[in-house]
Write an enzyme that holds these catalytic residues in place. Structure first.
Site, mmCIF file in Angstrom:
data_model
loop_
_atom_site.group_PDB
_atom_site.id
_atom_site.type_symbol
_atom_site.label_atom_id
_atom_site.label_comp_id
_atom_site.label_asym_id
_atom_site.label_seq_id
_atom_site.Cartn_x
_atom_site.Cartn_y
_atom_site.Cartn_z
ATOM 1 C CG HIS A 1 -1.793 -1.191 1.335
ATOM 2 N ND1 HIS A 1 -1.342 -2.434 1.716
ATOM 3 C CD2 HIS A 1 -3.128 -1.330 1.100
ATOM 4 C CE1 HIS A 1 -2.354 -3.290 1.710
ATOM 5 N NE2 HIS A 1 -3.452 -2.647 1.346
ATOM 6 C CG LEU B 1 -8.890 -0.504 8.398
ATOM 7 C CD1 LEU B 1 -9.693 -0.015 7.191
ATOM 8 C CD2 LEU B 1 -7.551 0.213 8.466
ATOM 9 C CB ILE C 1 -8.931 8.179 -1.209
ATOM 10 C CG1 ILE C 1 -8.979 9.352 -2.200
ATOM 11 C CG2 ILE C 1 -8.715 6.864 -1.946
ATOM 12 C CD1 ILE C 1 -9.954 9.190 -3.349
ATOM 13 C CG HIS D 1 -5.949 1.634 -0.598
ATOM 14 N ND1 HIS D 1 -6.060 2.110 0.677
ATOM 15 C CD2 HIS D 1 -6.052 0.275 -0.504
ATOM 16 C CE1 HIS D 1 -6.225 1.090 1.510
ATOM 17 N NE2 HIS D 1 -6.231 -0.028 0.816
ATOM 18 C CD GLU E 1 -20.668 -5.190 25.025
ATOM 19 O OE1 GLU E 1 -20.630 -4.510 23.966
ATOM 20 O OE2 GLU E 1 -21.661 -5.236 25.776
ATOM 21 C CG ASP F 1 -31.532 -12.333 30.772
ATOM 22 O OD1 ASP F 1 -32.655 -11.814 30.953
ATOM 23 O OD2 ASP F 1 -30.486 -11.896 31.285
ATOM 24 C CG HIS G 1 -28.933 -12.319 27.214
ATOM 25 N ND1 HIS G 1 -29.616 -11.773 26.158
ATOM 26 C CD2 HIS G 1 -28.572 -11.289 28.004
ATOM 27 C CE1 HIS G 1 -29.677 -10.452 26.317
ATOM 28 N NE2 HIS G 1 -29.041 -10.135 27.435
HETATM 29 C C1 TPP Z 1 -11.717 -4.125 9.795
HETATM 30 C C2 TPP Z 1 -11.166 -3.993 8.434
HETATM 31 N N1 TPP Z 1 -11.991 -3.993 7.386
HETATM 32 C C3 TPP Z 1 -11.506 -3.931 6.130
HETATM 33 C C4 TPP Z 1 -10.163 -3.857 5.902
HETATM 34 C C5 TPP Z 1 -9.621 -3.833 4.492
HETATM 35 N N2 TPP Z 1 -9.107 -2.485 4.189
HETATM 36 C C6 TPP Z 1 -7.817 -2.180 4.311
HETATM 37 S S1 TPP Z 1 -7.497 -0.588 4.003
HETATM 38 C C7 TPP Z 1 -9.121 -0.273 3.653
HETATM 39 C C8 TPP Z 1 -9.569 1.097 3.255
HETATM 40 C C9 TPP Z 1 -9.085 2.077 4.217
HETATM 41 O O1 TPP Z 1 -9.276 3.366 3.801
HETATM 42 P P1 TPP Z 1 -8.436 4.489 4.506
HETATM 43 O O2 TPP Z 1 -8.347 4.231 5.938
HETATM 44 O O3 TPP Z 1 -8.989 5.780 4.078
HETATM 45 O O4 TPP Z 1 -6.979 4.277 3.925
HETATM 46 P P2 TPP Z 1 -6.338 4.971 2.642
HETATM 47 O O5 TPP Z 1 -6.980 4.364 1.450
HETATM 48 O O6 TPP Z 1 -6.601 6.414 2.755
HETATM 49 O O7 TPP Z 1 -4.904 4.603 2.745
HETATM 50 C C10 TPP Z 1 -9.875 -1.424 3.819
HETATM 51 C C11 TPP Z 1 -11.332 -1.480 3.581
HETATM 52 C C12 TPP Z 1 -9.319 -3.851 7.042
HETATM 53 N N3 TPP Z 1 -8.001 -3.792 6.932
HETATM 54 N N4 TPP Z 1 -9.841 -3.889 8.278
HETATM 55 MG MG MG Z 2 -8.357 7.408 3.168
#
Ligand code: TPP
Ligand code: MG
Length: 657
Positions: A27, A118, A186, A258, A403, A461, A465
């Site tokens: 990336h 993420l 982006i 990206h 959580e 519950d 649960h």
């Molecule tokens: C929880 C999760 N979902 C999906 C992904 C796959 N993924 C990696 S980067 C990305 C897009 C991220 O966009 P951004 O944070 O804006 O990064 P940029 O393109 O600006 O570098 C995705 C969907 C991931 N790494 N983690």
């Molecule tokens: Mg971005």
């Protein structure tokens, strides 16, 4: 010649695009876009010492947007960390290189957290910032006085975990947490306008954060924003307006940069655009030296801190805590002996509270908490006052109904070091924190999950649960020790094992309902072997009953009935599969009766999935392979056939066949 900011930043850009190109995978967009912000941070603000990556009072830097891993690999290399070497950078994303696709905390000193999923990086940073303030309250400014910095992308800010994390950080006023948002508009699919219309600064402000913005390519503007953040008592979000893939003339500003190599032609064009003449993986000497010099910036602060620590009255205790060692002595001994003397009939969640009462008194390292189920999880003890924005010295966190945020914060605290986090919710909601539990396991951190209400035994519950597949799912996770103790003594033993374990998380599955005592011996921690023979067959052994938690006493009742009919049956309590797996073959064979003509039977009030591993395909598996029901617990055990009366005849009939 003086080296300019732009030349420093371009060194990051060149290494990043070259490594991605060489790997033909990775990336480049994010490192190119955030190179300027990172350069300002690492040359002017971040407190660190490449010669001692573990320096306790270093600032923590978390690359929450973990896909931009080449950014941190470049920074570590350029500032003079021993690793990654240039050769390791050339092997970005290849087997054996510590420059893995996403940053891994256990591969490279200087990588504070494993990131890539993420949002979790930012959420872990919240935990780091909590640990910092807590230890500051305990040991003072002389020893603990650092910040937590985060780079997060649009994706990190979209994820649901973001909401939980910033809510907690805002509530606790973690002013030493500063997040740079790579505001490039982006993501993978294209512009963020495809999917969101959210006013992110307003959302952060509403959560109690200080929010500012800057041109992420103007070093003076970045500095100005940082100064503003430093001056504000609240956690800060700095929206850095950037261009993804900055410098790649034909692709910058688009999602094409990206997650794919730029391509030979575009890399060449970017070199021209950036005025970077050096060959791939070559850093011009004067630029390399300027970076190395930036890496020595905190040398003096480091020496002073080290001297302060050596002279400090609490030197030994501080070092013990940072090393993650438990204090000398057996905090649990007196408690265990009291259990042996007068074995109580209690729910294991209550037994956990009783164990914690002894632990929290003797072990100042623990920081407990619950996701709004304190009274149900029994996680709070007298020794632990609340940790609040007015009292960071407290040792109990009201995480709120968060959580995932709780589990991620626990990871951050454990990674930070000096504290041992434990946190509770219902076992069913382990699903809500599962991605963070997975990162506990992957990152090898000591986080302890207190998961109560562990079966249909919670009763009324009902199915939403009542955990069914959760135990099987958690056992499938590598490096997670899942415990399901059967009584107060086992619960104390499982706690002791969880605390002792420095290289991974543990999870305690505990009952809501009361359980009779099964043990009176406390000389040896029998749970340490994962499974052990609780009662040996009196008649010739023909059956081995394997059970966990609330079904161990049921297994004992069944054994008694079988023995009364002349059928010998062992009762094996199996609180932890993972530990049992680690025993030698002879021990396992002895416990399971391998090679002998015995019927192996598992009993557990959850999915039977996986128990065939121990019973074999011709064994019997009693459990629940459908969703539960809403009724009092005893009615449910009866309904699902988990009673002595229902099970014994099935065993007898299987023996006849
Ligand atoms: C929880 C999760 N979902 C999906 C992904 C796959 N993924 C990696 S980067 C990305 C897009 C991220 O966009 P951004 O944070 O804006 O990064 P940029 O393109 O600006 O570098 C995705 C969907 C991931 N790494 N983690
Ligand atoms: Mg971005």
């Amino acid at each position: 010649m003086t080296v300019t900011h732009t030349q420093l930043a371009n060194a990051i850009r060149a290494l990043s695009m070259d490594a991605v190109q060489e790997a033909n995978s990775g990336h480049p967009g994010m490192p190119l876009g955030m190179a300027d912000v990172a350069t300002v941070l690492f040359t002017k603000y971040l407190k660190y010492n490449p010669q001692d990556p573990e320096w306790f009072d270093r600032d923590r830097f978390v690359l929450s947007a973990g896909h931009g891993s080449m950014l941190i690999y470049s920074l570590l290399h350029l500032t003079g960390y021993a690793r990654p070497t240039m050769d390791e950078i050339k092997h970005f994303r290849q087997l054996g290189s510590p420059c893995a696709g996403h940053p891994e905390n256990f591969l490279l000193p200087g990588v504070e957290a494993t990131t890539g999923p993420l949002g979790q990086g930012l959420a872990m940073a919240v935990g780091m910032a909590i640990a910092e303030r807590h230890l500051n309250a305990r040991f003072g400014d002389e020893l603990v006085d650092h910040r937590t910095w985060v780079i997060a992308g649009d994706g990190c800010l979209m994820e649901g975990i973001n909401h939980e994390a910033i809510g907690l950080a805002g509530h606790l006023q973690l002013g030493r947490l500063i997040t740079f948002w790579d505001d490039n508009a982006i993501t993978i699919d294209g512009g963020t306008d495809l999917s969101t219309s959210e006013d992110i600064p307003a959302r952060y402000a509403a959560a109690g954060w200080h929010v500012t913005s800057c041109d992420g390519h103007d070093p003076d503007a970045v500095r100005f924003a940082i100064e503003e953040a430093l001056a504000d008592p609240r956690p800060s979000l700095i929206a850095c307006k950037t261009v993804i893939g900055f410098g790649a003339p034909n692709k910058q500003g688009t999602s094409a940069t990206h997650g794919s190599p730029l391509g030979e032609d575009e890399v060449a064009a970017a070199r021209k655009e950036l005025g970077w003449d050096a060959a791939p993986f070559v850093i011009p000497p004067e630029i390399g030296e300027a970076w190395q010099e930036a890496g020595t910036r905190c040398g003096e602060a480091y020496e002073e801190w080290t001297a302060r620590l050596e002279d400090h009255a609490e030197n030994a205790e501080f070092k013990r805590r940072m090393a993650g060692d438990l204090p000398d002595g057996d905090a649990m001994r007196t408690y265990l002996e009291s259990l042996a003397a007068d074995p109580p009939k209690v729910a294991t969640r209550k037994a956990s509270e009783m164990a914690l009462t002894a632990i929290n008194k003797a072990l100042p390292d623990t920081i407990g908490g619950s996701a709004d189920l304190t009274g149900s999880n029994n996680t709070k003890t007298g020794a632990t006052e609340p940790l609040t924005r007015d009292n960071y010295g407290g040792r109990y966190i009201y995480y709120g109904v968060r959580e995932f945020g709780m589990a991620a914060a626990m990871n951050g605290m454990a990674l930070h070091g000096g504290v041992i986090p434990y946190g509770g919710t219902f076992l069913i909601f382990s699903d809500y924190c599962r991605p963070a539990i997975r990162l506990s396991a992957l990152q090898r951190v000591r986080a302890i999950y207190v998961m109560t209400h562990d079966s249909i035994g919670l009763g009324e519950d009902g199915p939403t649960h009542q955990p069914i597949e959760q135990l099987a799912g958690l056992r499938a996770m590598p490096n997670l020790d899942v415990y399901r103790p059967c009584d107060a003594i086992e619960t104390a033993e499982c706690w002791a094992l969880s605390l002792k374990r420095k290289d991974g998380p543990s999870l305690l599955a505990l009952t809501r309902q009361g359980l009779p005592p099964m043990r009176t011996d406390v000389d040896e921690n029998r749970c340490a072997k994962g499974a052990y023979r609780l009662r040996a067959a009196e008649n010739d052994r023909r059956v081995v009953l394997l059970a966990t938690g609330s079904e161990v006493h049921l297994a004992a009742e069944i054994a008694e009935k079988l023995e009364s009919k002349g059928v010998g049956a062992d009762v094996v309590s199996m609180p932890c599969w993972e530990r049992f797996e680690a025993q030698d073959d002879a021990y396992k064979a002895d416990i399971l009766g391998t090679g002998e003509n015995v019927l192996r039977v598992s009993i557990e009030a959850g999915a039977t999935f996986g128990w065939e591993r121990y019973t074999g395909v011709d064994g019997l598996n009693f459990g629940i392979d459908r969703f539960g029901g809403s009724a009092p617990a005893d009615k449910l055990f009866e309904y699902f056939g988990l009673t002595e009366a229902a099970i014994t005849p099935q065993i007898l009939s299987a023996l006849k066949n």
